[in-house]
Scaffold this active site. Structure first.
Site, short mmCIF file in Angstrom:
data_model
loop_
_atom_site.label_atom_id
_atom_site.label_comp_id
_atom_site.label_asym_id
_atom_site.label_seq_id
_atom_site.Cartn_x
_atom_site.Cartn_y
_atom_site.Cartn_z
N GLY A 43 0.78 -1.23 0.00
CA GLY A 43 0.00 0.00 0.00
C GLY A 43 0.81 1.28 0.00
O GLY A 43 0.37 2.30 -0.52
N ASP A 99 0.34 3.18 4.28
CA ASP A 99 -0.65 3.93 3.51
C ASP A 99 -1.73 4.54 4.39
O ASP A 99 -2.05 5.70 4.28
CB ASP A 99 -1.27 3.03 2.41
CG ASP A 99 -1.84 1.71 2.93
OD1 ASP A 99 -1.74 1.43 4.15
OD2 ASP A 99 -2.38 0.93 2.12
N ASP A 102 -6.08 2.54 10.07
CA ASP A 102 -7.51 2.26 10.18
C ASP A 102 -7.78 1.73 11.59
O ASP A 102 -7.88 2.51 12.53
CB ASP A 102 -7.90 1.28 9.07
CG ASP A 102 -9.39 0.99 9.04
OD1 ASP A 102 -10.15 1.73 9.67
OD2 ASP A 102 -9.80 0.01 8.37
N LYS A 130 -7.80 7.44 9.44
CA LYS A 130 -9.26 7.52 9.57
C LYS A 130 -9.64 8.03 10.95
O LYS A 130 -9.09 7.58 11.95
CB LYS A 130 -9.90 6.15 9.33
CG LYS A 130 -9.84 5.72 7.89
CD LYS A 130 -10.69 4.49 7.62
CE LYS A 130 -10.44 4.01 6.20
NZ LYS A 130 -11.12 2.74 5.90
N PHE A 151 -14.27 3.93 2.81
CA PHE A 151 -13.28 3.09 2.14
C PHE A 151 -12.71 3.82 0.93
O PHE A 151 -13.44 4.19 0.01
CB PHE A 151 -13.87 1.74 1.74
CG PHE A 151 -12.79 0.74 1.48
CD1 PHE A 151 -12.24 -0.01 2.52
CD2 PHE A 151 -12.25 0.59 0.20
CE1 PHE A 151 -11.20 -0.89 2.29
CE2 PHE A 151 -11.21 -0.30 -0.04
CZ PHE A 151 -10.68 -1.04 1.02
N VAL A 152 -11.41 4.03 0.95
CA VAL A 152 -10.77 4.80 -0.12
C VAL A 152 -9.80 3.94 -0.93
O VAL A 152 -9.27 2.94 -0.42
CB VAL A 152 -10.01 6.02 0.46
CG1 VAL A 152 -10.97 7.01 1.08
CG2 VAL A 152 -8.95 5.60 1.48
N ASP A 158 -5.72 -0.21 -2.19
CA ASP A 158 -6.46 -1.14 -3.04
C ASP A 158 -7.82 -1.53 -2.49
O ASP A 158 -8.09 -1.39 -1.28
CB ASP A 158 -5.66 -2.43 -3.21
CG ASP A 158 -5.73 -3.31 -1.95
OD1 ASP A 158 -5.27 -2.85 -0.90
OD2 ASP A 158 -6.25 -4.43 -2.02
N ARG A 164 -4.79 0.32 -7.26
CA ARG A 164 -3.57 0.89 -6.67
C ARG A 164 -2.91 1.92 -7.59
O ARG A 164 -2.25 2.84 -7.14
CB ARG A 164 -2.54 -0.22 -6.39
CG ARG A 164 -2.92 -1.16 -5.26
CD ARG A 164 -1.68 -1.93 -4.82
NE ARG A 164 -1.99 -3.15 -4.08
CZ ARG A 164 -2.21 -3.21 -2.77
NH1 ARG A 164 -2.19 -2.12 -2.03
NH2 ARG A 164 -2.47 -4.38 -2.18
#
Ligand code: IMP
Ligand code: MG
Length: 184
Positions: A43, A99, A102, A130, A151-152, A158, A164
């Site tokens: 990521g 990346d 979460d 987040k 969700f990004v 991904d 990606r």
């Protein structure tokens, strides 16, 4: 791919501007340190490449690859390291790049594992964080952007290993995630 997005959150100029700022901060903070950057693949690939080219310090780079059972029930929150050997971190100042922060499970596991190898210091840098209650307490020292709990995808992030290579970051349409979840 673009049609699968609900909206774009950060376009290329916005990402680049923010990378300039974080890179300047990191360069300043580590100007007198022996820095080792440890990037968490896959990521953080784009983020790592674009950020590190903006940091004019003598640094070492290593990568880690982990499999986390994201999206599965919290109880299965296991993080598996794909490498047998850990990077050489003893007495070095470590900056972990990932990346997105979460639940915090992945970064908590990585930080815990690296701590056992006696680095001089450990900090965490994430492109996105987040805004939510985390299952594990992890605070990032450098954050590109704070985002809502959506969700990004794109710029390394991904969904089912796709998206990606989008050069910007956007929110994935909810139906696409629901469709996937409803598959047997
Ligand atoms: P955590 O362990 O729950 O903090 O999750 C970290 C990993 O889950 C990240 O490194 C991503 O690979 C993945 N992840 C979490 N949220 C998202 C998202 O919104 N889009 C894409 N991947 C995500
Ligand atoms: Mg992922």
């Amino acid at each position: 791919m673009q049609g699968d997005l609900e909206r774009v959150l950060f376009d290329e100029p916005a990402i680049n501007r923010r990378l300039d700022e974080i890179a300047a901060q990191i360069s300043q903070d580590y100007r007198d340190s022996e820095l080792t950057v440890i990037a968490v693949l896959n990521g953080s690939l784009m983020f790592m490449a674009d950020l590190l080219r903006r940091i004019p310090l003598r640094l070492k780079l290593d990568c880690l690859s982990v499999a986390s059972y994201h999206g599965k029930p919290e109880a299965s929150g296991e993080v598996i390291f794909k490498q047998v050997a850990l990077p050489d971190v003893i007495d070095r100042h470590i900056l972990i790049l990932d990346d997105i922060l979460d639940s915090g499970q992945t970064l908590a596991a990585i930080r815990g594992k690296l701590e056992t190898a006696k680095p001089r210091s450990i900090r965490i840098c994430v492109l996105l964080s987040k805004k939510k209650q985390r299952a594990r307490h992890v605070a990032a020292d450098y954050v590109g952007f704070e985002i809502e709990d959506e969700f990004v995808v794109g710029y390394g992030l991904d969904f089912m290993e796709g998206y990606r290579n989008l050069p910007y970051i956007g929110v994935l349409r909810r139906e696409l995630i629901a469709q996937q979840n409803n598959r047997p």
